[in-house]
Design a protein around this motif. Structure first.
Motif, PDB file in Angstrom:
ATOM      1  N   ARG A   1       0.859  -1.189   0.000  1.00  0.00           N
ATOM      2  CA  ARG A   1       0.000   0.000   0.000  1.00  0.00           C
ATOM      3  C   ARG A   1       0.892   1.234   0.000  1.00  0.00           C
ATOM      4  O   ARG A   1       1.580   1.513   0.984  1.00  0.00           O
ATOM      5  CB  ARG A   1      -0.911   0.008   1.223  1.00  0.00           C
ATOM      6  CG  ARG A   1      -1.921   1.172   1.198  1.00  0.00           C
ATOM      7  CD  ARG A   1      -2.854   1.154   2.394  1.00  0.00           C
ATOM      8  NE  ARG A   1      -2.172   1.645   3.597  1.00  0.00           N
ATOM      9  CZ  ARG A   1      -1.908   0.906   4.654  1.00  0.00           C
ATOM     10  NH1 ARG A   1      -2.240  -0.375   4.676  1.00  0.00           N
ATOM     11  NH2 ARG A   1      -1.311   1.423   5.719  1.00  0.00           N
ATOM     12  N   PRO A   2       0.923   1.987  -1.094  1.00  0.00           N
ATOM     13  CA  PRO A   2       1.763   3.195  -1.139  1.00  0.00           C
ATOM     14  C   PRO A   2       1.309   4.215  -0.110  1.00  0.00           C
ATOM     15  O   PRO A   2       0.123   4.317   0.225  1.00  0.00           O
ATOM     16  CB  PRO A   2       1.562   3.722  -2.567  1.00  0.00           C
ATOM     17  CG  PRO A   2       1.024   2.567  -3.341  1.00  0.00           C
ATOM     18  CD  PRO A   2       0.217   1.763  -2.365  1.00  0.00           C
ATOM     19  N   GLY A   3       2.262   4.996   0.411  1.00  0.00           N
ATOM     20  CA  GLY A   3       1.947   6.021   1.388  1.00  0.00           C
ATOM     21  C   GLY A   3       2.836   7.229   1.217  1.00  0.00           C
ATOM     22  O   GLY A   3       3.796   7.215   0.433  1.00  0.00           O
ATOM     23  N   PRO A   4       2.559   8.297   1.958  1.00  0.00           N
ATOM     24  CA  PRO A   4       3.317   9.547   1.803  1.00  0.00           C
ATOM     25  C   PRO A   4       4.642   9.504   2.546  1.00  0.00           C
ATOM     26  O   PRO A   4       4.820   8.728   3.488  1.00  0.00           O
ATOM     27  CB  PRO A   4       2.383  10.583   2.436  1.00  0.00           C
ATOM     28  CG  PRO A   4       1.675   9.799   3.512  1.00  0.00           C
ATOM     29  CD  PRO A   4       1.474   8.415   2.954  1.00  0.00           C
ATOM     30  N   HIS A   5       5.544  10.369   2.130  1.00  0.00           N
ATOM     31  CA  HIS A   5       6.794  10.510   2.874  1.00  0.00           C
ATOM     32  C   HIS A   5       6.530  11.308   4.148  1.00  0.00           C
ATOM     33  O   HIS A   5       5.478  11.910   4.332  1.00  0.00           O
ATOM     34  CB  HIS A   5       7.863  11.184   2.013  1.00  0.00           C
ATOM     35  CG  HIS A   5       7.654  12.655   1.795  1.00  0.00           C
ATOM     36  ND1 HIS A   5       7.010  13.166   0.691  1.00  0.00           N
ATOM     37  CD2 HIS A   5       7.992  13.737   2.560  1.00  0.00           C
ATOM     38  CE1 HIS A   5       6.967  14.483   0.769  1.00  0.00           C
ATOM     39  NE2 HIS A   5       7.552  14.859   1.890  1.00  0.00           N
ATOM     40  N   GLY A   6       7.509  11.280   5.036  1.00  0.00           N
ATOM     41  CA  GLY A   6       7.401  12.013   6.292  1.00  0.00           C
ATOM     42  C   GLY A   6       8.713  12.698   6.620  1.00  0.00           C
ATOM     43  O   GLY A   6       9.672  12.668   5.830  1.00  0.00           O
ATOM     44  N   THR A   7       8.768  13.310   7.804  1.00  0.00           N
ATOM     45  CA  THR A   7       9.934  14.110   8.195  1.00  0.00           C
ATOM     46  C   THR A   7      10.342  13.773   9.614  1.00  0.00           C
ATOM     47  O   THR A   7       9.494  13.685  10.507  1.00  0.00           O
ATOM     48  CB  THR A   7       9.613  15.613   8.102  1.00  0.00           C
ATOM     49  OG1 THR A   7       9.194  15.937   6.769  1.00  0.00           O
ATOM     50  CG2 THR A   7      10.821  16.456   8.480  1.00  0.00           C
TER      51      THR A   7
END
Length: 389
Positions: free
Chosen positions: A120-126
């Motif tokens: 399941r693709p997901g967003p990058h984070g910091t």
């Protein structure tokens, strides 16, 4: 508010990686070179080498705040509680200075009972670190040892420059999931990282979960990597995957060592046998996961082997230790820089009674630290094979 400066993440800012792949999002550190990856068809090894155990961003700066955008790939298991997010360790001038995590990211859901997985693709984070001094300092950000990590952007509130080469010896180590980090608290707390810190050396960690199988392409990667000290920890994956018999094991060990010696003819080379693992001391593999307590977050491994199968050449940890000791003794007659360490000196009978392996195969966080401290004493101490005295 900060006036952020964005610095591209490039290979000269990374240590502990043997290759850096440019991706759609940024860069992906690899612990095996592209030629080795091209010769591999095993998904387990592909996952393990892309998880950056021991890989760190290293730079010099006056920045008081550091941000790193990353796209992790995390794993969850059907029927099991969620796994904790991978940990980023901050080190400033050689001293621990903070930890953080990156939320989000891609998620691979694994059904161990069915042998299937879904992405399941997901967003990058910091991950962000603040409150640093404004003095010139060397900063290291150790990446999570158990999450494939694409690096997207490095931001600081002061310029970044490449840190000068470390004035320390480079230690190249290869082993199984125990060396990779298994259940260590973070990348800097795996037993090889603990040992490297205590020994004052630069670590390149080729601990590859489930994949210390004497693969020729791994030996060639080690042959072609600059190193001042080399160790190979051999045994547990050979047994728990049941990949070969005694007849094949000895020549495979010789071939692996021969290949390393092609590039490092005189480098101190330490062969380490398996730590104590009661399940496989006298019983061959293969081993298999027991899912009966997975819902409570507990996974254990069991063996399908039969001690009687030793007669047909099936391998146990006891057999492997005897064979490794024999091989090293034979080769050391012509190779005075080749040495042997019994893995039970790192974790043995008394340790097993005090700190049993939680799943039957892998040490916990406290055991990683103990193993690292013991290896540092055995290898980097004044009388150790990697000692400087």
């Amino acid at each position: 508010m900060h006036d952020w400066i964005t610095t591209p993440v490039t290979a000269d800012l990374l240590r502990g990686a043997l290759d850096v792949e440019r991706t759609e999002h940024g860069v992906l550190p690899h612990r095996l070179p592209s030629r080795a990856r091209a010769q591999n068809t095993d998904g387990q090894l592909a996952m393990a080498e892309s998880q950056p155990s021991g890989v760190r961003l290293v730079f010099r700066t006056r920045a008081t705040a550091v941000e790193l955008d990353a796209l992790p790939t995390k794993r969850t298991y059907v029927g099991a509680p969620p796994r904790p997010d991978g940990v980023y360790d901050l080190v400033v001038d050689g001293r621990p200075a903070g930890q953080g995590t990156v939320l989000g990211g891609n998620v691979i859901t694994v059904d161990m009972a069915e042998g299937t997985s879904e992405v399941r693709p997901g967003p990058h984070g910091t991950v962000r670190f603040g409150g640093l001094s404004g003095e010139v300092k060397d900063v290291e950000v150790w990446l999570p040892h158990n999450e494939t990590t694409e690096l997207i952007a490095l931001r600081t509130d002061a310029p970044v420059e490449t840190a000068p080469p470390a004035d320390r010896r480079v230690w190249l180590h290869h082993g199984s999931s125990i060396s990779h980090g298994s259940d260590a608290a973070s990348s800097r707390n795996t037993w090889p990282a603990v040992a490297a810190t205590l020994g004052g050396v630069e670590l390149i960690n080729l601990g590859l979960a489930g994949s210390a199988l004497l693969d020729p392409f791994t030996a060639r990667a080690m042959r072609d990597t600059r190193a001042d000290l080399i160790s190979v920890k051999i045994g547990i994956n050979i047994v728990n995957h049941d990949v070969m018999r005694l007849r094949a094991f000895g020549p495979a060990v010789h071939g692996f060592l021969d290949t390393i010696r092609e590039g490092h003819p005189d480098t101190p080379l330490l062969v380490v046998s398996p730590i104590l693992c009661p399940m496989h001391e006298d019983t061959p593999g293969p081993s298999f996961p027991d899912f009966s307590e997975l819902g409570e977050g507990r996974l254990r491994f069991r063996t399908l082997g039969d001690p009687a199968e030793r007669a047909s050449g099936k391998l146990t940890l006891q057999v492997i230790r005897e064979e490794l000791a024999r091989i090293v003794k034979q080769r050391a007659a012509d190779d005075p820089n080749l040495h042997y360490l019994d893995g039970r000196e790192l974790y043995g009978e008394s340790d097993s009674a005090e700190l049993p392996l939680p799943d039957g195969l892998h040490p916990d966080a406290a055991t990683h630290r103990r193993m690292g401290e013991r290896f540092a004493g055995a290898a980097f101490g004044s009388h150790g094979v990697f000692g400087t005295d």
